[in-house]
Design an enzyme around this catalytic site. Structure first.
Site, mmCIF file in Angstrom:
data_model
loop_
_atom_site.group_PDB
_atom_site.id
_atom_site.type_symbol
_atom_site.label_atom_id
_atom_site.label_comp_id
_atom_site.label_asym_id
_atom_site.label_seq_id
_atom_site.Cartn_x
_atom_site.Cartn_y
_atom_site.Cartn_z
ATOM 1 N N GLU A 19 35.346 49.459 30.450
ATOM 2 C CA GLU A 19 34.748 50.580 31.390
ATOM 3 C C GLU A 19 33.919 51.131 30.528
ATOM 4 O OE1 GLU A 19 33.219 53.787 32.363
ATOM 5 O OE2 GLU A 19 35.492 53.363 33.415
ATOM 6 N N CYS A 74 44.207 51.339 34.047
ATOM 7 C CA CYS A 74 44.599 50.661 35.649
ATOM 8 C C CYS A 74 45.385 50.022 36.070
ATOM 9 C CB CYS A 74 43.498 50.955 36.566
ATOM 10 S SG CYS A 74 41.312 52.314 35.689
ATOM 11 N N ASN A 105 44.660 42.847 44.382
ATOM 12 C CA ASN A 105 44.420 42.186 43.810
ATOM 13 C C ASN A 105 45.524 41.541 43.403
ATOM 14 O OD1 ASN A 105 43.203 39.326 45.020
ATOM 15 N ND2 ASN A 105 41.132 39.797 44.123
ATOM 16 N N CYS A 126 45.175 46.835 37.791
ATOM 17 C CA CYS A 126 43.552 45.634 37.009
ATOM 18 C C CYS A 126 44.361 44.744 35.790
ATOM 19 C CB CYS A 126 42.728 46.720 36.487
ATOM 20 S SG CYS A 126 41.430 45.700 35.794
#
Length: 353
Positions: free
Chosen positions: A168, A124, A298, A127
């Site tokens: 995950e 992702c 973030n 991230c």
């Protein structure tokens, strides 16, 4: 059958169920009540060594040391937010790997966000957890001990757990299921399954299999886009599973468990935060039993994603609400201590190099 041996070939007793500990004690010629004592020492009293199990004979403690390992994470670093008191922990594992966990205080109780893997391979793009790929899966004991060590250090009970840190969960399915059973066991910390949340990026077979487990855990889907086109730019997993199949699996989870879902949506300026996308999101999940958790992204230095402005966030939320969607904006926790997934571990590893 899940392998319950550690890196030195010893049996990982903290990952065992009470029934399995009972079987082990029977094999050692010990009376059955010893298993309950040992389980209590590990999962309620949270001891860090077999020597601390003072109600056991020296002979039995020696046997335990010879045959079993007692996972005990080492605190490498602790950071405390000056903004909201959030605590972020780096834990050292027995093999030298590093993982991170976050302790957060809310009005409804103390919540801990744990990692389920060392690193992540999902890729992702917003991230930090995935930047160095996947190192390995965590054993159930290594997930439990993130909570146990934090509860011991803070001296406060953990009432909520989110499996939402690095990794995950459905990529480490068997260990995660074992962890969920252990953390909610009535003879352990006995955290209600309703206070456990598991977050997935959308592995369809994992969601459907999870629906059959008979657990009352909240499922959170990392959605982050209202269509496959935008989602593929953010999340490589979207190349494997289309949104219609992911949401059908989520609907199946609700049917089987009765649990409302959470749809996580990280707002990235200029990528997925305009009002057309808000309308598309409302249409997409209108018939789903759940709510949207809007997350101001973030920023991480390895990516050029920028957090949406306050006005855009408010307008996005308002449009969803007018469309009948239940929405919350996630309160930013630990922004000054690298609170987002993978940030502290990444900076620590870079400092080591």
């Amino acid at each position: 059958m899940l392998d319950l041996t550690d890196f030195k070939g010893r049996k990982d007793i903290k990952s065992m169920t009470l029934e399995e500990v009972s079987e082990e004690m029977a094999a050692l010629g010990e009376k059955s009540f010893r298993a309950k004592q040992i389980y209590d020492w590990i999962h309620v009293k949270l001891v860090e060594s077999f020597e601390d199990m003072s109600s056991l004979s020296k002979e039995l403690r020696q046997k335990l040391k010879e045959h079993y390992s007692l996972t005990n994470l080492r605190i490498v670093e602790e950071r405390v937010s000056q903004i909201d008191g959030t605590r972020k922990y780096l834990f050292g594992l027995e093999d030298g790997n590093i993982i991170e966990s976050v302790w957060m205080q809310y009005h409804h109780g103390n919540s801990v966000c744990i990692s389920s893997q060392v690193g992540c391979r999902m890729g992702c793009r917003f991230c930090a957890s995935t930047l160095d790929g996947l190192e390995r899966n965590l054993r159930a004991s290594e997930m439990l001990d993130q909570i146990y060590r934090i509860q011991s250090v803070t001296g406060q009970r953990v009432s909520n757990v989110v499996v939402m840190g690095s990794g995950e969960p459905f990529d480490n399915y068997d260990n995660v299921i074992r962890f969920l059973h252990l953390i909610s066991h009535e003879k352990g910390l006995n955290i209600s399954q309703r206070n456990l949340t598991l977050s997935t990026c959308g592995i369809v077979p994992g969601i459907r299999r999870f629906a059959e487990e008979g657990l009352g855990v909240t499922l959170a889907l990392s959605l982050h886009a209202p269509n496959d086109e935008v989602r593929r730019t953010l999340m490589p997993i979207a190349n494997s599973y289309q949104l219609k199949d992911v949401l059908e699996a989520c609907r199946y989870y609700h049917e089987k468990t009765g649990r409302r879902l959470t749809f996580e949506y990280s707002l990235v300026r200029g990528v997925n935060d305009n009002l057309d996308e808000a309308r598309a999101l409302a249409r997409l999940i209108r018939d789903q039993h759940g709510h949207v958790n809007l997350i101001p992204v973030n920023p991480i230095k390895e990516r050029d994603y920028v957090q949406s402005g306050q006005k855009a966030i408010a307008e996005f939320k308002n449009l969803l609400e007018k469309s009948g969607i239940n929405v919350t904006i996630r309160r930013e926790m630990g922004r000054d201590i690298g609170g987002a997934c993978g940030q502290l571990r990444k900076s620590y590893m870079e400092g080591e190099e």
